[in-house]
Design an enzyme around this catalytic site. Structure first.
Site, PDB file in Angstrom:
ATOM      1  N   TYR A 124     -78.347  55.244  47.911  1.00  0.00           N
ATOM      2  CA  TYR A 124     -77.302  56.277  47.940  1.00  0.00           C
ATOM      3  C   TYR A 124     -76.468  56.116  46.675  1.00  0.00           C
ATOM      4  O   TYR A 124     -75.985  55.015  46.376  1.00  0.00           O
ATOM      5  CB  TYR A 124     -76.406  56.125  49.177  1.00  0.00           C
ATOM      6  CG  TYR A 124     -75.293  57.152  49.221  1.00  0.00           C
ATOM      7  CD1 TYR A 124     -75.575  58.497  49.486  1.00  0.00           C
ATOM      8  CD2 TYR A 124     -73.972  56.802  48.958  1.00  0.00           C
ATOM      9  CE1 TYR A 124     -74.563  59.451  49.506  1.00  0.00           C
ATOM     10  CE2 TYR A 124     -72.955  57.754  48.985  1.00  0.00           C
ATOM     11  CZ  TYR A 124     -73.261  59.073  49.249  1.00  0.00           C
ATOM     12  OH  TYR A 124     -72.268  60.024  49.262  1.00  0.00           O
ATOM     13  N   ASP A 226     -76.345  51.135  39.491  1.00  0.00           N
ATOM     14  CA  ASP A 226     -75.243  51.657  40.296  1.00  0.00           C
ATOM     15  C   ASP A 226     -74.564  50.453  40.937  1.00  0.00           C
ATOM     16  O   ASP A 226     -75.030  49.914  41.940  1.00  0.00           O
ATOM     17  CB  ASP A 226     -75.778  52.633  41.350  1.00  0.00           C
ATOM     18  CG  ASP A 226     -74.657  53.178  42.222  1.00  0.00           C
ATOM     19  OD1 ASP A 226     -73.543  52.623  42.171  1.00  0.00           O
ATOM     20  OD2 ASP A 226     -74.912  54.139  42.968  1.00  0.00           O
ATOM     21  N   LYS A 254     -65.148  52.095  43.934  1.00  0.00           N
ATOM     22  CA  LYS A 254     -64.720  51.299  45.095  1.00  0.00           C
ATOM     23  C   LYS A 254     -63.766  50.155  44.723  1.00  0.00           C
ATOM     24  O   LYS A 254     -62.600  50.390  44.419  1.00  0.00           O
ATOM     25  CB  LYS A 254     -65.938  50.786  45.863  1.00  0.00           C
ATOM     26  CG  LYS A 254     -66.748  51.945  46.506  1.00  0.00           C
ATOM     27  CD  LYS A 254     -67.656  51.445  47.599  1.00  0.00           C
ATOM     28  CE  LYS A 254     -68.668  52.471  48.064  1.00  0.00           C
ATOM     29  NZ  LYS A 254     -68.273  53.279  49.192  1.00  0.00           N
TER      30      LYS A 254
END
Ligand SMILES: Cc1ncc(COP(=O)(O)O)c(C=O)c1O
Length: 436
Positions: A124, A226, A254
């Site tokens: 994801y 990522d 994040k």
């Protein structure tokens, strides 16, 4: 609000919890129930909730303006800090992980003059069209490992975009080789979560990331890590440091902001500087590309955003990285992660539960599968009923996990061994009741 929530990830049965307060490792819901938070906002909060240092800095910042759309010194300091941690040349900021991966992919396309993207099944990378494919596709649609089918994860994706993303199974170097043998010259970028943290916890097999690195170089594709979940959480220099494999570009979000919206991407100067000017490739013997291969003949890659580098996010980022998630924070974070995994594994062994506990640094989970998961194809066998039973059992006893078997616990600098031990003892009660 459709489903009653702001992001569809927040909706689950029977109803989502509404939260009112959080501090340190604790979070409280609107009914006044307190939890030890092991979700930590899908891994945003390696600094913990409202870290006192961050809370003080942000309170001061709010009083002095929260958005200028002019550069601020904290942005420079944060870029310098990221450069040092990740050994890169250039960094840009965005507001989320989605924006970071979207921007990095565009930079890779501008740099290579190619259009296709390769991503791994089960990965994801946010909710933009290029990557919203083959996230958790139904088994009957996925095709053979050497030729996986790109399966849209949402309605509303133009078919032309879906076709631009080629999919490969994670941890299967032979399949990747075969796929690149077919598509190599068209692939602008290979994007990968170094540890697949969106199907539980699936680390790379020994040598896999190294092979991905070699194949990207061999095929002239930009390798993008990522690191939205791994960066500044697994280690000071993220997965790049943990595994010792260096991408061309990496994405962060994040935990770098301690709970304030933020994203960043960075990497090799040669690649990132297409934001200033796309190099003239007419003389490049390996690619033979010219500006005419770039649609519209644009000479630089657009990277824009009203909130990029805003003072609030930049102050949060500098504070988190230079004063909270400092180098000395990581051994303790990893030790707590290992303690939680050892505790859960002991419970699994004592009660012969079908599953295993696994962590990489402070992120981990119990995988309710009979054998080790190496990629999404194994993950399909996960016992979601058993996962749900444990989720609700723990939540009803003050241990909060992310609301899905595809996510994992994240420990913060504000968790304690006592928090970890309480999780293990509650999990032991669960196992005892389940098997009684
Ligand atoms: C690995 C990874 N990349 C990108 C994203 C997207 O980040 P955001 O939700 O901030 O857009 C996520 C979000 O969970 C993620 O886990």
């Amino acid at each position: 609000m459709p489903l009653g929530v702001a992001s569809s990830f927040q909706a689950y049965d029977p109803y989502p919890l509404f939260m009112t307060d959080a501090r340190g490792s604790r979070i409280e819901d609107a009914d006044g129930n307190e939890y030890i938070d092991f979700d930590m906002a899908f891994g945003v909060l390696a600094a913990g909730h409202s870290h006192p240092i961050l809370a003080e800095v942000l309170a001061g910042r709010v009083a002095n303006g929260t958005c200028y759309t002019f550069p601020v010194e904290d942005g420079v300091l944060l870029a310098e800090e990221i450069k040092q941690r990740f050994g890169c040349d250039l960094v840009r900021f965005s507001n989320s992980g989605t924006e970071a991966t979207m921007d990095a992919i565009r930079v890779a396309r501008g740099f290579t003059g190619r259009e296709k993207l390769l991503k791994f099944e089960g990965g994801y990378h946010g909710h933009h069209d290029d990557v919203l494919v083959s996230i958790q596709p139904p088994r009957e649609l996925i095709g053979a490992p050497e030729a996986p089918v790109t399966v849209p994860a949402s309605a509303g994706l133009p078919r032309s975009r879906v076709e631009e993303t080629v999919v490969a199974p994670y941890n299967n170097a032979e399949a990747l080789e075969a796929i690149l043998a077919r598509h190599g010259p068209e692939i602008a970028a290979i994007i990968i979560e170094p540890v697949q943290f969106n199907i539980g916890v699936v680390p790379p097999l020994p040598g896999f990331l190294e092979r991905v690195r070699e194949l990207a170089t061999q095929h002239g594709a930009v390798l993008i890590f990522d690191e939205v979940k791994t960066g500044v959480v697994l280690a000071y220099g993220g997965a790049t440091e943990w595994f010792g494999v260096k991408p061309d570009l990496f994405c962060l979000a994040k935990s770098i902001g301690g709970g304030v919206p933020i994203g960043a991407f960075g990497g090799r100067g040669e690649v990132m500087s297409v934001i200033e000017r796309i190099p003239d490739r007419a003389a490049d013997p390996t690619t033979g590309l010219t500006h005419s291969t770039i649609p519209g003949g644009a000479t630089r890659v657009a990277h824009l955003g009203t909130f990029n580098g805003n003072p609030l996010s930049m102050a949060a980022g500098v504070t988190v990285l230079t004063r909270i998630l400092t180098r000395d924070a990581y051994p303790r974070l990893s030790a707590m992660g290992d303690r939680l995994t050892a505790g859960c594994q002991a419970v699994i062994d004592e009660h012969s539960l079908p599953g295993y506990a696994i962590n990489v640094g402070p992120k981990g989970c119990v995988m309710f599968t009979p054998s080790r998961v190496t990629n999404y194809r194994d993950f399909i066998g996960l016992d979601s009923e058993l996962w749900a039973a444990s989720f609700f059992y723990l939540a009803n006893r003050g241990i909060l996990l992310p609301p899905g078997p595809d996510d994992q616990w994240t420990l913060s600098v504000q968790h304690t061994d006592a928090d970890v031990d309480r999780y293990v003892s509650t999990f032991r009660d669960f196992a005892a009741e389940l098997t009684a």
